[in-house]
Design an enzyme around this catalytic site. Structure first.
Site, mmCIF file in Angstrom:
data_model
loop_
_atom_site.group_PDB
_atom_site.id
_atom_site.type_symbol
_atom_site.label_atom_id
_atom_site.label_comp_id
_atom_site.label_asym_id
_atom_site.label_seq_id
_atom_site.Cartn_x
_atom_site.Cartn_y
_atom_site.Cartn_z
ATOM 1 N N GLN A 72 0.850 -1.194 0.000
ATOM 2 C CA GLN A 72 0.000 0.000 0.000
ATOM 3 C C GLN A 72 0.885 1.244 0.000
ATOM 4 O O GLN A 72 1.667 1.461 0.923
ATOM 5 C CB GLN A 72 -0.930 0.049 1.203
ATOM 6 C CG GLN A 72 -1.952 1.180 1.036
ATOM 7 C CD GLN A 72 -2.686 1.530 2.302
ATOM 8 O OE1 GLN A 72 -2.083 1.957 3.273
ATOM 9 N NE2 GLN A 72 -4.000 1.355 2.286
ATOM 10 N N TYR B 13 -5.679 10.884 4.120
ATOM 11 C CA TYR B 13 -4.313 11.106 3.669
ATOM 12 C C TYR B 13 -4.321 11.877 2.345
ATOM 13 O O TYR B 13 -5.359 12.340 1.895
ATOM 14 C CB TYR B 13 -3.571 9.776 3.590
ATOM 15 C CG TYR B 13 -3.489 9.107 4.936
ATOM 16 C CD1 TYR B 13 -2.852 9.738 6.003
ATOM 17 C CD2 TYR B 13 -4.083 7.871 5.176
ATOM 18 C CE1 TYR B 13 -2.801 9.159 7.263
ATOM 19 C CE2 TYR B 13 -4.033 7.283 6.433
ATOM 20 C CZ TYR B 13 -3.401 7.929 7.465
ATOM 21 O OH TYR B 13 -3.364 7.358 8.718
ATOM 22 N N ARG C 105 -7.656 2.401 -2.693
ATOM 23 C CA ARG C 105 -8.517 2.354 -1.514
ATOM 24 C C ARG C 105 -9.185 3.708 -1.327
ATOM 25 O O ARG C 105 -8.527 4.753 -1.396
ATOM 26 C CB ARG C 105 -7.710 2.015 -0.255
ATOM 27 C CG ARG C 105 -8.610 1.775 0.972
ATOM 28 C CD ARG C 105 -7.798 1.545 2.229
ATOM 29 N NE ARG C 105 -8.555 0.775 3.209
ATOM 30 C CZ ARG C 105 -8.432 0.884 4.520
ATOM 31 N NH1 ARG C 105 -7.578 1.757 5.033
ATOM 32 N NH2 ARG C 105 -9.139 0.135 5.337
ATOM 33 N N GLY D 47 -9.596 -6.188 9.216
ATOM 34 C CA GLY D 47 -8.439 -5.523 9.781
ATOM 35 C C GLY D 47 -7.976 -6.124 11.093
ATOM 36 O O GLY D 47 -7.089 -6.972 11.131
#
Length: 356
Positions: free
Chosen positions: A98, A179, A226, A315
């Site tokens: 990622q 982000y 994502r 997760g």
């Protein structure tokens, strides 16, 4: 839960099952952002996932957002990651890196020159960065110039090439959780008046350019994205989520990406709308009700049966259950993760969780 254990083809990927390990920051790359033998053991333990998506990996020095996170922007980092990918592949696993540029979700202490983080606009997140000693408030970032934006796009492409050199099966660009990519998408963090701000068409531009650059570098069928539509992580806010993501998906759909990875935040209706707009493989981190954390296997089974997703991303269950597919087949029990060991530290709370 037989649907979770059916194989899946996604781009060039042939996944053994539809259980995906979510990207989970662990802050254990202590030496220059290089992956360690301990990290290789950690990921290899979880190779029974259909796909592992690594923790966020910075594509550049200025892209780092947390202490002790790994990078993919120099030769030493590339060589170190090879230990990880080899270990996962030896156990029959599939692993994507990622790529995460944190943007304003960062602190000058992370950078050799002590400079400010870069972001679409000079707007602070209002949050703080964890360190073992104290929390450090995110400063007001420096607004990116067009040259800065172009460099950030090139960084994603270069990191994608480095990932393939390091043995990864592909890359996922992190466009979620507040982000850099989502900072451009969201009108709460993007107050630009040039071609990268204002209208939804302009605000999706950076995301599209970054994804296209990575796809051009290594092939679209090795690239995923994502997103977390409507998310408010790290001080983010979006006022036009349905229109924004419709515009984004319209630009990305023709590229033939490996997958779209959706972090659901309590709106299954929005998930279904995105599913209808996306012609390719959709990975879903399912949270069908507000506050429904952590994601549970039964949520995934429901989503697969309804046709809302092609594979399910979990997760925190992967943190403490390296043999998660076997535990799901057995109906549990599940180890409980220890939050005190999430970030930093040694093997404790990292590679010492027992298998069944």
């Amino acid at each position: 839960m037989s649907e979770l254990f059916e194989p899946l083809d996604a781009g060039k990927l042939h996944l053994r099952n539809r259980l995906v390990m979510a990207p989970l920051t662990r802050s254990r790359a202590f030496e220059g952002g290089r992956a360690t033998e301990l990290m290789a053991e950690y990921y290899a333990q979880r190779a029974s996932a259909g796909l592992i998506i690594t923790e966020g990996v910075q594509p550049s020095v200025r892209g780092q957002g947390y202490v002790w996170t790994p990078g993919l922007h120099d030769a030493g980092q590339v060589a170190a990651w090879r230990r990880v990918t080899d270990a996962v592949h030896e156990r029959g696993g599939t692993i994507f890196a990622q790529l995460m540029n944190a943007g304003r979700v960062a602190h000058p202490s992370l950078y050799p020159d002590g400079g400010l983080p870069l972001a679409p606009s000079a707007l602070a997140s209002g949050e703080a960065m964890w360190t073992p000693e104290e929390m450090l408030e995110h400063p007001v970032p420096q607004e990116m110039t067009v040259a800065d934006i172009e460099e950030a796009v090139r960084d994603f492409a270069a990191a994608a090439r480095n990932a393939v050199e390091a043995g990864f099966d592909g890359v996922e660009l992190h466009g979620a959780n507040g982000y850099l990519i989502q900072q451009f998408l969201a009108d709460g963090s993007n107050h630009r008046t040039d071609a990268y701000g204002g209208s939804v068409e302009n605000r999706v531009r950076f995301a599209v350019e970054a994804v296209r650059a990575a796809a051009d570098a290594i092939g679209a069928d090795r690239v995923g994205l994502r997103i977390s539509p409507g998310g408010d992580a790290n001080g983010l806010s979006e006022s036009d989520t349905p229109e924004l993501y419709a515009a984004l998906l319209a630009e990305l759909a023709p590229l033939g990406l490996a997958y779209l990875h959706v972090l659901e935040l309590g709106d299954r209706g929005l998930t279904r709308s995105l599913r209808a707009q996306w012609p390719g493989t959709l990975l879903l981190n399912p949270h069908p009700e507000p506050g429904a954390f952590p994601a549970r296997p039964e949520y995934g089974e429901e989503a697969l049966r309804a046709g809302d997703a092609d594979a399910i991303v979990l997760g925190s269950l992967w943190l403490a259950n390296p043999d998660l597919p076997e535990r799901i087949k057995a109906g549990g029990p599940y180890n409980e993760p220890d939050p005190a060991t999430f970030y930093g530290g040694d093997h404790r709370g990292y590679t010492d969780y027992p298998a069944l």
